[in-house]
Design a protein around this motif. Structure first.
Motif, PDB file in Angstrom:
ATOM      1  N   GLU A   1       0.837  -1.211   0.000  1.00 27.91           N
ATOM      2  CA  GLU A   1       0.000   0.000   0.000  1.00 27.91           C
ATOM      3  C   GLU A   1       0.868   1.255   0.000  1.00 27.91           C
ATOM      4  O   GLU A   1       0.527   2.272  -0.580  1.00 27.91           O
ATOM      5  CB  GLU A   1      -0.859   0.049   1.277  1.00 27.91           C
ATOM      6  CG  GLU A   1      -1.851  -1.053   1.423  1.00 27.91           C
ATOM      7  CD  GLU A   1      -2.492  -1.031   2.815  1.00 27.91           C
ATOM      8  OE1 GLU A   1      -3.676  -1.369   2.884  1.00 27.91           O
ATOM      9  OE2 GLU A   1      -1.829  -0.678   3.814  1.00 27.91           O
TER      10      GLU A   1
ATOM     11  N   LYS B   1      -6.146  -2.126  -1.522  1.00 19.03           N
ATOM     12  CA  LYS B   1      -7.407  -1.364  -1.584  1.00 19.03           C
ATOM     13  C   LYS B   1      -7.121   0.130  -1.660  1.00 19.03           C
ATOM     14  O   LYS B   1      -7.880   0.908  -2.201  1.00 19.03           O
ATOM     15  CB  LYS B   1      -8.247  -1.638  -0.336  1.00 19.03           C
ATOM     16  CG  LYS B   1      -8.853  -3.017  -0.329  1.00 19.03           C
ATOM     17  CD  LYS B   1      -9.903  -3.123   0.779  1.00 19.03           C
ATOM     18  CE  LYS B   1     -10.539  -4.496   0.837  1.00 19.03           C
ATOM     19  NZ  LYS B   1      -9.601  -5.567   1.264  1.00 19.03           N
ATOM     20  N   ARG B   2      -6.006   0.535  -1.060  1.00 19.92           N
ATOM     21  CA  ARG B   2      -5.648   1.964  -1.058  1.00 19.92           C
ATOM     22  C   ARG B   2      -4.152   2.082  -1.332  1.00 19.92           C
ATOM     23  O   ARG B   2      -3.403   1.129  -1.137  1.00 19.92           O
ATOM     24  CB  ARG B   2      -5.981   2.581   0.303  1.00 19.92           C
ATOM     25  CG  ARG B   2      -5.307   1.819   1.414  1.00 19.92           C
ATOM     26  CD  ARG B   2      -5.523   2.460   2.759  1.00 19.92           C
ATOM     27  NE  ARG B   2      -4.641   1.780   3.715  1.00 19.92           N
ATOM     28  CZ  ARG B   2      -4.349   2.216   4.918  1.00 19.92           C
ATOM     29  NH1 ARG B   2      -4.855   3.347   5.344  1.00 19.92           N
ATOM     30  NH2 ARG B   2      -3.553   1.550   5.709  1.00 19.92           N
TER      31      ARG B   2
ATOM     32  N   SER C   1      -8.191   5.554  -2.019  1.00 18.46           N
ATOM     33  CA  SER C   1      -8.680   4.307  -2.607  1.00 18.46           C
ATOM     34  C   SER C   1      -7.990   4.118  -3.956  1.00 18.46           C
ATOM     35  O   SER C   1      -7.739   5.093  -4.671  1.00 18.46           O
ATOM     36  CB  SER C   1     -10.177   4.379  -2.860  1.00 18.46           C
ATOM     37  OG  SER C   1     -10.830   4.855  -1.727  1.00 18.46           O
ATOM     38  N   ARG C   2      -7.697   2.845  -4.279  1.00 17.28           N
ATOM     39  CA  ARG C   2      -6.852   2.587  -5.451  1.00 17.28           C
ATOM     40  C   ARG C   2      -7.391   3.235  -6.728  1.00 17.28           C
ATOM     41  O   ARG C   2      -6.622   3.716  -7.551  1.00 17.28           O
ATOM     42  CB  ARG C   2      -6.646   1.082  -5.652  1.00 17.28           C
ATOM     43  CG  ARG C   2      -5.541   0.795  -6.641  1.00 17.28           C
ATOM     44  CD  ARG C   2      -5.232  -0.688  -6.757  1.00 17.28           C
ATOM     45  NE  ARG C   2      -6.234  -1.383  -7.540  1.00 17.28           N
ATOM     46  CZ  ARG C   2      -7.028  -2.328  -7.080  1.00 17.28           C
ATOM     47  NH1 ARG C   2      -6.949  -2.695  -5.824  1.00 17.28           N
ATOM     48  NH2 ARG C   2      -7.905  -2.920  -7.858  1.00 17.28           N
TER      49      ARG C   2
END
Lengths: 123, 382
Positions: free
Chosen positions: B264, B296-297, B346-347
């Protein structure tokens, strides 16, 4: 025209009903390089001691409080492009805002230049 | 109140007019009379000298005297490849917990001097070092030992384009070191009396430069000498932070911590390819899952429009006003000449060029996701 100072190092100079507000040379030096000033909107109203502006430094932010109550009539837009004016000329070109003074009696609670100098020397 | 710890250079800082603050249990200089802005720009233009003695310095070595045993043991704790380190080579990595969360980030070097190449030298963050030492000791197998050197060694960083010329006056061999290599040598040259130091060509400012470890008394002498050079100015923690932020480098406790994993945080580059699958280290499973399923992020660079800085914990929203993340480091970048920030989003919002808004004192301010670094890296790669 007299200049009054607060213990939080703001100054206000009063001409008729209009007070001009800034931060003192002592504060400008202690804070270091000012990179941004968040000024209030014209028309905003403050009580004495309310947060009126924010001075942003490289590392941190510092609040500027209203020395006396009033309604903002003008802000120093030049600070938007040249915040360094606060460091260069804190009591002149580095002024923050003008207010319509609500109650001149509030000035009695502030320090004059001599008293402020003594106050700073003791810090 | 607990007594703050002092580095060997404490008196030097006070005498230099530093503004001292508490940092990780130490009384440390945050800035000098030049001010954060001037110190930052001086480092980018000439050479800045930083006291980083509060950071932890320790060694790992095996009783059997082999590098292999020590390297294998450390590989159980970090995702970086350690066994293939050449003598004198240095790597950046992270200590992970079993969930892949980051306990600390650190520099790991294999010593280069003949007769010492079986030893690993680690530099860890000041605020984490006590916990790190406990964690490392707990996980090292019998016969592999950690020795902590915080009581005997000081650490400084000399960073900036003039660093190599200045340090070269004390031993020109330092000019041939390339980024992320390390050596032990005698500094003499213009010094009255020579001294021994570990020197790595690394740092955390994005500039070319060195980190230098030496005994406390030698370090005081070295710092006083380095300060006689016109190009060198002493720099505080304030500018160290703005420099590393412009360089897009993570700061532990802000951009990375136990709730974030290296993927991340955009640190996959620090995990050598053969350790990305089937890695045998604490947290490997979680890290591999994040690689496989994508995070996810992601930690991204954020460039605010206008001049208002967005500080840590500022909310990041998409253009519809939905919360998509938070700033983890933010301030003013003196080299950039405007505000810079880093944060998690967020991605799907992590692509460079994505417009976002930052909620600063209740007002939404426009910004965009950008590639880091904000100021180009100047590492010397030979």
């Amino acid at each position: 025209m007299s200049v009054y100072f607060t213990e939080d190092h703001e100054w206000v100079s009063v001409d008729g009903d209009i007070g001009t507000i800034g931060i003192s040379a002592y504060a400008a030096k202690a804070l270091g390089d000012v990179v941004f000033v968040e000024l209030p909107d014209v028309g905003a109203e403050f009580d004495k001691g309310d947060e009126a502006a924010v001075v942003e430094l490289v590392k941190a932010a510092s609040e500027v409080y209203a020395p006396i109550a009033g309604e903002v009539t003008e802000v120093n837009g030049a600070l938007e492009d040249e915040p360094a004016k606060v460091n260069e000329d804190p009591s002149g070109a580095g002024w923050f805002m003008k207010i319509k003074v609500a109650d001149k009696d509030e000035l009695d609670g502030l320090m004059n230049a001599d008293a402020y100098k003594t106050y700073c020397d003791g810090l | 109140m607990t007594q703050l710890k002092k580095t060997a250079l404490h008196q030097f800082h006070v005498d230099s007019g530093a503004k001292m603050v508490e940092f990780a249990g130490y009384d440390m200089p945050v800035q000098y009379p030049m001010g954060v802005m001037g110190e930052h720009l001086h480092t980018r233009e000439k050479a800045g000298l930083f006291d980083v003695s509060h950071m932890g310095q320790c060694f790992i070595a095996a009783d059997d005297g082999t590098f292999e045993t020590a390297a294998k043991a450390l590989e159980k704790l970090v995702p970086a490849s350690i066994q293939d380190l050449e003598p004198g080579q240095q790597r950046y990595s992270q200590l992970l917990n079993k969930d892949g969360g980051i306990l600390d980030d650190l520099m790991i070097s294999r010593l280069g001097l003949k007769g010492h190449t079986h030893q690993l030298y680690l530099v860890v963050n000041a605020g984490c070092k006590v916990a790190d030492y406990k964690h490392i000791k707990k996980h090292l197998p019998k016969g592999v030992n950690l020795s902590i050197k915080d009581d005997t060694l000081s650490l400084i960083a000399l960073q900036g384009p003039r660093a190599s010329d200045v340090l070269g006056c004390l031993n020109e061999a330092v000019e041939d070191l390339v980024f992320m290599t390390h050596t032990d040598l005698q500094l003499a040259g213009t010094l009255d009396e020579p001294l021994y130091a570990h020197i790595s060509r690394s740092g955390y400012t994005g500039e070319d430069g060195y980190e230098i470890s030496a005994k406390h008394d030698d370090m005081i002498r070295l710092v006083e000498h380095l300060m006689t050079y016109d190009d060198v100015e002493i720099i505080g923690l304030g500018a160290r932070d703005s420099l590393r932020m412009e360089a897009g480098l993570c700061l532990y406790g802000h951009d990375i911590d136990t709730t974030t994993n290296p993927i991340e945080a955009g640190l996959i580059w620090s995990i050598q390819k053969h350790r990305r699958e089937g890695g045998d280290y604490l947290g490997a499973k979680a890290v591999e899952e994040t690689i496989k399923n994508k995070p996810k992020r992601k930690l991204v660079g954020i460039l605010p429009e206008g001049r208002a800085p967005a500080r840590e914990h500022t909310e990041i929203q998409d253009m519809d006003g939905k919360t998509i993340g938070e700033i983890t480091s933010g301030g003013f970048g003196p080299t950039v000449g405007g505000p810079v920030a880093m944060g998690y989003v967020s991605r799907k919002f992590s692509k460079a060029g994505t417009p976002v808004q930052l909620i600063v004192r209740g007002k939404a301010r426009p910004a965009s996701v950008v590639k880091m670094p904000f100021a180009p890296h100047q590492y010397y790669r030979g």
